[in-house]
Scaffold this motif. Sequence first.
Motif, PDB file in Angstrom:
ATOM      1  N   LEU A  45       0.872  -1.168   0.000  1.00 48.12           N
ATOM      2  CA  LEU A  45       0.000   0.000   0.000  1.00 48.12           C
ATOM      3  C   LEU A  45       0.912   1.222   0.000  1.00 48.12           C
ATOM      4  O   LEU A  45       1.728   1.401   0.918  1.00 48.12           O
ATOM      5  CB  LEU A  45      -0.907   0.002   1.229  1.00 48.12           C
ATOM      6  CG  LEU A  45      -1.831  -1.208   1.376  1.00 48.12           C
ATOM      7  CD1 LEU A  45      -2.584  -1.154   2.696  1.00 48.12           C
ATOM      8  CD2 LEU A  45      -2.803  -1.299   0.206  1.00 48.12           C
ATOM      9  N   VAL A  46       0.793   2.039  -1.024  1.00 45.98           N
ATOM     10  CA  VAL A  46       1.661   3.199  -1.194  1.00 45.98           C
ATOM     11  C   VAL A  46       0.819   4.456  -0.997  1.00 45.98           C
ATOM     12  O   VAL A  46      -0.071   4.746  -1.794  1.00 45.98           O
ATOM     13  CB  VAL A  46       2.324   3.196  -2.580  1.00 45.98           C
ATOM     14  CG1 VAL A  46       3.246   4.402  -2.729  1.00 45.98           C
ATOM     15  CG2 VAL A  46       3.095   1.894  -2.803  1.00 45.98           C
ATOM     16  N   SER A  47       1.097   5.189   0.074  1.00 46.37           N
ATOM     17  CA  SER A  47       0.291   6.364   0.425  1.00 46.37           C
ATOM     18  C   SER A  47       1.105   7.634   0.238  1.00 46.37           C
ATOM     19  O   SER A  47       2.171   7.798   0.833  1.00 46.37           O
ATOM     20  CB  SER A  47      -0.167   6.263   1.884  1.00 46.37           C
ATOM     21  OG  SER A  47      -0.940   5.087   2.090  1.00 46.37           O
ATOM     22  N   GLY A  48       0.587   8.518  -0.596  1.00 50.17           N
ATOM     23  CA  GLY A  48       1.261   9.781  -0.847  1.00 50.17           C
ATOM     24  C   GLY A  48       0.417  10.655  -1.748  1.00 50.17           C
ATOM     25  O   GLY A  48      -0.372  10.155  -2.556  1.00 50.17           O
ATOM     26  N   GLY A  49       0.563  11.953  -1.609  1.00 50.05           N
ATOM     27  CA  GLY A  49      -0.202  12.870  -2.457  1.00 50.05           C
ATOM     28  C   GLY A  49      -1.686  12.801  -2.223  1.00 50.05           C
ATOM     29  O   GLY A  49      -2.477  13.084  -3.125  1.00 50.05           O
ATOM     30  N   GLY A  50      -2.112  12.399  -1.014  1.00 48.63           N
ATOM     31  CA  GLY A  50      -3.532  12.360  -0.693  1.00 48.63           C
ATOM     32  C   GLY A  50      -4.272  11.143  -1.196  1.00 48.63           C
ATOM     33  O   GLY A  50      -5.500  11.094  -1.140  1.00 48.63           O
ATOM     34  N   ARG A  51      -3.549  10.132  -1.679  1.00 47.18           N
ATOM     35  CA  ARG A  51      -4.203   8.909  -2.149  1.00 47.18           C
ATOM     36  C   ARG A  51      -3.344   7.701  -1.790  1.00 47.18           C
ATOM     37  O   ARG A  51      -2.157   7.836  -1.497  1.00 47.18           O
ATOM     38  CB  ARG A  51      -4.449   8.956  -3.664  1.00 47.18           C
ATOM     39  CG  ARG A  51      -3.190   9.189  -4.481  1.00 47.18           C
ATOM     40  CD  ARG A  51      -3.455   9.048  -5.992  1.00 47.18           C
ATOM     41  NE  ARG A  51      -4.438   9.953  -6.488  1.00 47.18           N
ATOM     42  CZ  ARG A  51      -4.179  11.182  -6.933  1.00 47.18           C
ATOM     43  NH1 ARG A  51      -2.937  11.634  -6.918  1.00 47.18           N
ATOM     44  NH2 ARG A  51      -5.142  11.951  -7.393  1.00 47.18           N
ATOM     45  N   THR A  52      -3.982   6.540  -1.813  1.00 49.89           N
ATOM     46  CA  THR A  52      -3.271   5.291  -1.568  1.00 49.89           C
ATOM     47  C   THR A  52      -3.421   4.393  -2.782  1.00 49.89           C
ATOM     48  O   THR A  52      -4.537   4.157  -3.256  1.00 49.89           O
ATOM     49  CB  THR A  52      -3.811   4.575  -0.313  1.00 49.89           C
ATOM     50  OG1 THR A  52      -3.564   5.407   0.833  1.00 49.89           O
ATOM     51  CG2 THR A  52      -3.107   3.249  -0.102  1.00 49.89           C
ATOM     52  N   LEU A  53      -2.300   3.906  -3.296  1.00 49.51           N
ATOM     53  CA  LEU A  53      -2.277   3.023  -4.447  1.00 49.51           C
ATOM     54  C   LEU A  53      -1.755   1.657  -4.031  1.00 49.51           C
ATOM     55  O   LEU A  53      -1.012   1.530  -3.055  1.00 49.51           O
ATOM     56  CB  LEU A  53      -1.370   3.589  -5.543  1.00 49.51           C
ATOM     57  CG  LEU A  53      -1.652   5.011  -6.036  1.00 49.51           C
ATOM     58  CD1 LEU A  53      -0.580   5.440  -7.024  1.00 49.51           C
ATOM     59  CD2 LEU A  53      -3.026   5.093  -6.665  1.00 49.51           C
ATOM     60  N   ILE A  54      -2.134   0.637  -4.778  1.00 43.82           N
ATOM     61  CA  ILE A  54      -1.571  -0.693  -4.585  1.00 43.82           C
ATOM     62  C   ILE A  54      -0.477  -0.892  -5.618  1.00 43.82           C
ATOM     63  O   ILE A  54      -0.666  -0.614  -6.805  1.00 43.82           O
ATOM     64  CB  ILE A  54      -2.652  -1.786  -4.723  1.00 43.82           C
ATOM     65  CG1 ILE A  54      -3.740  -1.594  -3.662  1.00 43.82           C
ATOM     66  CG2 ILE A  54      -2.033  -3.178  -4.588  1.00 43.82           C
ATOM     67  CD1 ILE A  54      -4.895  -2.562  -3.788  1.00 43.82           C
ATOM     68  N   ALA A  55       0.686  -1.340  -5.156  1.00 47.58           N
ATOM     69  CA  ALA A  55       1.817  -1.554  -6.049  1.00 47.58           C
ATOM     70  C   ALA A  55       2.420  -2.923  -5.795  1.00 47.58           C
ATOM     71  O   ALA A  55       2.229  -3.516  -4.726  1.00 47.58           O
ATOM     72  CB  ALA A  55       2.876  -0.472  -5.830  1.00 47.58           C
ATOM     73  N   ALA A  56       3.138  -3.423  -6.777  1.00 49.37           N
ATOM     74  CA  ALA A  56       3.900  -4.657  -6.603  1.00 49.37           C
ATOM     75  C   ALA A  56       5.256  -4.316  -6.010  1.00 49.37           C
ATOM     76  O   ALA A  56       5.849  -3.287  -6.332  1.00 49.37           O
ATOM     77  CB  ALA A  56       4.064  -5.369  -7.941  1.00 49.37           C
ATOM     78  N   ILE A  57       5.744  -5.188  -5.128  1.00 49.90           N
ATOM     79  CA  ILE A  57       7.094  -5.045  -4.589  1.00 49.90           C
ATOM     80  C   ILE A  57       7.811  -6.376  -4.774  1.00 49.90           C
ATOM     81  O   ILE A  57       7.335  -7.260  -5.487  1.00 49.90           O
ATOM     82  CB  ILE A  57       7.085  -4.594  -3.118  1.00 49.90           C
ATOM     83  CG1 ILE A  57       6.280  -5.582  -2.251  1.00 49.90           C
ATOM     84  CG2 ILE A  57       6.542  -3.179  -2.998  1.00 49.90           C
ATOM     85  CD1 ILE A  57       6.364  -5.282  -0.760  1.00 49.90           C
TER      86      ILE A  57
END
Length: 201
Positions: A45-57
Amino acid sequence: MVRIGKKDVIARECRGPWRRAAASGGAPKRPVLVRMRPGAPHQALVSGGGRTLIAAIGQTGISTLKREGDRATPRARIRPLAGFVRGRRAIGVPHRGTQRDDGWCDEASSSLYNSWVKLPIGQSHERLMRDDPLYDTVLVTDHNQCPRVRGAGSAIFIHVARPLLTGTFGCIAFPDSAFRHRIVPLGDYLVGIDPRPKRPR
């Protein structure tokens, strides 16, 4: 075209010409928080810029002691410095079009380790001009750049994810739509790091 600063080790080593960083809604004022997604250790879960995105790690999750080939994303503070793009994509860091002889050395015993190289070379490397779309947009980060420690991880990029957000070899990967809509955060990524001060016991 963009003027490259002395501290920008990536852009100084890679051949230009570089384009200026385009205005982007993805650049947060605060650090970007990267936390493992519950039940899916190869996603975050990547949170930044007022939103949270799902990313692969990384396929093996987040590692405190990052080593070359462990397929883990380093637990660290990392920042995107420069980018390579295919086509006329606009991103919020200095960037240039990817060329067929662009590569990145990942051979730990090489003096070129974790740096841009002009192909062909005899050492192990990645091609930045791939046959698939994963590097249609690729942001080079400052992980293990100044200084470079051999074996401490190379080619930790932010790039386009596979369709099902399957695990990476250590990079952070977002859906292509996030790049196209310019919502990929571009600040300091706190990977597995809690920025809140610890309360004294």
